[in-house]
Design a protein around this motif. Structure first.
Motif, PDB file in Angstrom:
ATOM      1  N   LEU A   1      36.798  83.813  44.147  1.00 41.99           N
ATOM      2  CA  LEU A   1      36.125  82.814  44.974  1.00 41.99           C
ATOM      3  C   LEU A   1      36.359  83.083  46.456  1.00 41.99           C
ATOM      4  CD1 LEU A   1      37.225  79.590  43.049  1.00 41.99           C
ATOM      5  CD2 LEU A   1      35.059  80.837  42.792  1.00 41.99           C
ATOM      6  N   SER A   2      35.446  82.603  47.275  1.00 45.21           N
ATOM      7  CA  SER A   2      35.646  82.669  48.728  1.00 45.21           C
ATOM      8  C   SER A   2      36.698  81.628  49.133  1.00 45.21           C
ATOM      9  CB  SER A   2      34.335  82.384  49.451  1.00 45.21           C
ATOM     10  OG  SER A   2      33.969  81.022  49.293  1.00 45.21           O
ATOM     11  N   GLY A   3      37.211  81.743  50.354  1.00 46.27           N
ATOM     12  CA  GLY A   3      38.209  80.781  50.838  1.00 46.27           C
ATOM     13  C   GLY A   3      37.694  79.355  50.799  1.00 46.27           C
ATOM     14  N   GLY A   4      36.447  79.185  51.213  1.00 44.40           N
ATOM     15  CA  GLY A   4      35.860  77.842  51.214  1.00 44.40           C
ATOM     16  C   GLY A   4      35.764  77.273  49.805  1.00 44.40           C
TER      17      GLY A   4
ATOM     18  N   ASN B   1      42.464  77.981  57.518  1.00 46.31           N
ATOM     19  CA  ASN B   1      42.241  79.371  57.104  1.00 46.31           C
ATOM     20  C   ASN B   1      40.774  79.689  56.849  1.00 46.31           C
ATOM     21  OD1 ASN B   1      44.742  80.455  57.283  1.00 46.31           O
ATOM     22  ND2 ASN B   1      45.291  80.143  55.144  1.00 46.31           N
ATOM     23  N   LEU B   2      39.894  78.822  57.332  1.00 44.07           N
ATOM     24  CA  LEU B   2      38.474  79.002  57.013  1.00 44.07           C
ATOM     25  C   LEU B   2      37.672  79.244  58.279  1.00 44.07           C
ATOM     26  CD1 LEU B   2      38.149  76.008  54.517  1.00 44.07           C
ATOM     27  CD2 LEU B   2      38.633  78.412  53.989  1.00 44.07           C
ATOM     28  N   ASP B   3      36.573  79.988  58.138  1.00 41.97           N
ATOM     29  CA  ASP B   3      35.706  80.132  59.307  1.00 41.97           C
ATOM     30  C   ASP B   3      35.018  78.788  59.564  1.00 41.97           C
ATOM     31  OD1 ASP B   3      33.313  79.871  57.804  1.00 41.97           O
ATOM     32  OD2 ASP B   3      33.244  82.017  57.404  1.00 41.97           O
ATOM     33  N   SER B   4      34.335  78.684  60.715  1.00 42.23           N
ATOM     34  CA  SER B   4      33.891  77.351  61.120  1.00 42.23           C
ATOM     35  C   SER B   4      32.853  76.781  60.159  1.00 42.23           C
ATOM     36  CB  SER B   4      33.370  77.364  62.551  1.00 42.23           C
ATOM     37  OG  SER B   4      32.336  78.299  62.668  1.00 42.23           O
TER      38      SER B   4
ATOM     39  N   GLU C   1      33.413  73.299  58.207  1.00 42.22           N
ATOM     40  CA  GLU C   1      32.486  72.157  58.267  1.00 42.22           C
ATOM     41  C   GLU C   1      32.188  71.631  56.860  1.00 42.22           C
ATOM     42  OE1 GLU C   1      31.070  70.746  61.002  1.00 42.22           O
ATOM     43  OE2 GLU C   1      31.885  72.146  62.470  1.00 42.22           O
ATOM     44  N   GLU C   2      32.011  72.563  55.922  1.00 34.79           N
ATOM     45  CA  GLU C   2      31.733  72.139  54.534  1.00 34.79           C
ATOM     46  C   GLU C   2      32.891  71.318  53.976  1.00 34.79           C
ATOM     47  OE1 GLU C   2      29.270  76.148  53.269  1.00 34.79           O
ATOM     48  OE2 GLU C   2      30.877  75.452  51.937  1.00 34.79           O
ATOM     49  N   ILE C   3      34.104  71.778  54.248  1.00 32.79           N
ATOM     50  CA  ILE C   3      35.286  71.060  53.756  1.00 32.79           C
ATOM     51  C   ILE C   3      35.367  69.684  54.409  1.00 32.79           C
ATOM     52  CG2 ILE C   3      37.818  71.078  53.771  1.00 32.79           C
ATOM     53  CD1 ILE C   3      36.398  72.970  51.696  1.00 32.79           C
ATOM     54  N   MET C   4      35.089  69.637  55.718  1.00 31.60           N
ATOM     55  CA  MET C   4      35.099  68.343  56.412  1.00 31.60           C
ATOM     56  C   MET C   4      34.048  67.400  55.836  1.00 31.60           C
ATOM     57  SD  MET C   4      37.369  67.557  58.392  1.00 31.60           S
ATOM     58  CE  MET C   4      36.764  66.112  59.275  1.00 31.60           C
ATOM     59  N   ASP C   5      32.869  67.933  55.514  1.00 32.89           N
ATOM     60  CA  ASP C   5      31.815  67.082  54.933  1.00 32.89           C
ATOM     61  C   ASP C   5      32.303  66.443  53.632  1.00 32.89           C
ATOM     62  OD1 ASP C   5      30.127  67.588  57.006  1.00 32.89           O
ATOM     63  OD2 ASP C   5      28.951  69.119  55.971  1.00 32.89           O
ATOM     64  N   ILE C   6      33.033  67.236  52.830  1.00 31.73           N
ATOM     65  CA  ILE C   6      33.534  66.687  51.557  1.00 31.73           C
ATOM     66  C   ILE C   6      34.588  65.606  51.821  1.00 31.73           C
ATOM     67  CG2 ILE C   6      34.805  67.226  49.449  1.00 31.73           C
ATOM     68  CD1 ILE C   6      33.475  70.001  49.514  1.00 31.73           C
TER      69      ILE C   6
ATOM     70  N   LYS D   1      35.588  64.304  64.326  1.00 38.87           N
ATOM     71  CA  LYS D   1      34.746  63.706  63.274  1.00 38.87           C
ATOM     72  C   LYS D   1      35.467  62.599  62.524  1.00 38.87           C
ATOM     73  CE  LYS D   1      32.340  68.004  62.409  1.00 38.87           C
ATOM     74  NZ  LYS D   1      31.048  68.039  61.728  1.00 38.87           N
ATOM     75  N   THR D   2      36.765  62.447  62.757  1.00 42.95           N
ATOM     76  CA  THR D   2      37.531  61.463  62.006  1.00 42.95           C
ATOM     77  C   THR D   2      37.602  60.148  62.782  1.00 42.95           C
ATOM     78  OG1 THR D   2      39.702  62.094  62.914  1.00 42.95           O
ATOM     79  CG2 THR D   2      38.901  63.349  61.029  1.00 42.95           C
ATOM     80  N   GLY D   3      38.081  59.112  62.130  1.00 38.66           N
ATOM     81  CA  GLY D   3      38.058  57.790  62.734  1.00 38.66           C
ATOM     82  C   GLY D   3      39.049  57.596  63.863  1.00 38.66           C
TER      83      GLY D   3
END
Ligand code: ADP
Ligand code: ADP
Length: 219
Positions: free
Chosen positions: A142-145, A171-174, A178-183, A206-208
């Motif tokens: 799997l990829s890092g993301g 450890n992830l590219d931007s 972003e995908e991880i943040m969306d989740i 992006k956080t509260g």
């Protein structure tokens, strides 16, 4: 939901004393998404470890749901962690010899969830992180993301109220970050409280709320 009352943590190694956290008072409400920021060595990981019941404060009290969790025995702490907390780390911490399904199922093996329901829950959370088509893959494939998405699935499979994330995008590219943040944002909208350590101002924005530490103190 999470309350730190005058929490200090001192590490004593031989004759060197490090005050990693100094008199921290902090309240995190249910369903908040809080970022913890600050320079290297300011106490971020120590703070997350204390909230995660992986370590105990030298002084002060930590309440989660009005339960004093700061002086629990190892066994009580383990039970509490398994029931109420989900962990996500910078380096994913997946078990390389287990496939995606088996990695995600791991936290459920300590509970009393029947095998059929375990499989259902694993499928549900893998669906949620968009990895239903990778259930039989191993982490090395799997990829890092994708690995981080598996780690998030594992963190939420026990339906915890709180997710603690230590540099989850470090450890992830931007794009993958972003995908991880969306989740994480989606989970937060579903009512999960998220406490995240990050170095990335853009991610934190992006956080509260952003909580900043400097030399073990809240600023
Ligand atoms: P951050 O996560 O912000 O980089 P840490 O919480 O890891 O900071 O560390 C805060 C301070 O506590 C640092 O000075 C660090 O060296 C010290 N520290 C952390 N863990 C230990 C430990 N187990 N033993 C001794 N000192 C420690
Ligand atoms: P992303 O598009 O998320 O960056 P990659 O480009 O790294 O992902 O991988 C694309 C696809 O190829 C992924 O779905 C992944 O499962 C698969 N893949 C990547 N590396 C391997 C590998 N070493 N063995 C098998 N499949 C792989």
């Amino acid at each position: 939901m999470i309350e730190l009352k005058s929490v200090s943590k001192v590490f004593q190694t031989k004759d060197i004393e490090t005050r990693a956290l100094d008199d921290i008072c902090l309240k995190i409400n249910s369903s908040e998404f809080v970022s913890i920021m600050g320079p290297s060595g300011c106490g971020k990981s120590t703070l997350l470890n204390l909230i995660g019941l992986l370590d105990q404060p030298t002084a002060g009290t930590i309440l989660i749901h009005d339960t004093d969790v700061s002086r629990m025995s190892d066994r009580e702490a383990a039970r509490f962690r398994n029931k109420s907390l989900g962990f996500v780390f910078q380096n994913f911490h997946l078990v390389p010899s287990l496939n995606v399904m088996d990695n995600v199922e791991l936290p459920l093996l300590y509970g009393r969830v029947a095998a059929v329901e375990r499989k259902e829950r694993v499928k549900e959370v893998l669906n949620m992180v968009g990895l239903s088509h990778r259930m039989k893959h191993f982490p090395s494939q799997l990829s890092g993301g994708q690995c981080q998405r598996v780690a998030i699935a594992r963190a939420i499979v026990g339906h915890p109220e709180i997710i603690l994330a230590d540099e989850p995008t470090g450890n992830l590219d931007s794009r993958m970050g972003e995908e991880i943040m969306d989740i994480l944002l989606e989970l937060n909208e579903l009512g999960v409280t998220v406490v995240m350590v990050t170095h990335d101002e853009h991610i934190a924005s992006k956080t509260g709320r952003i909580v900043r530490l400097l030399d073990g103190k809240l600023v």
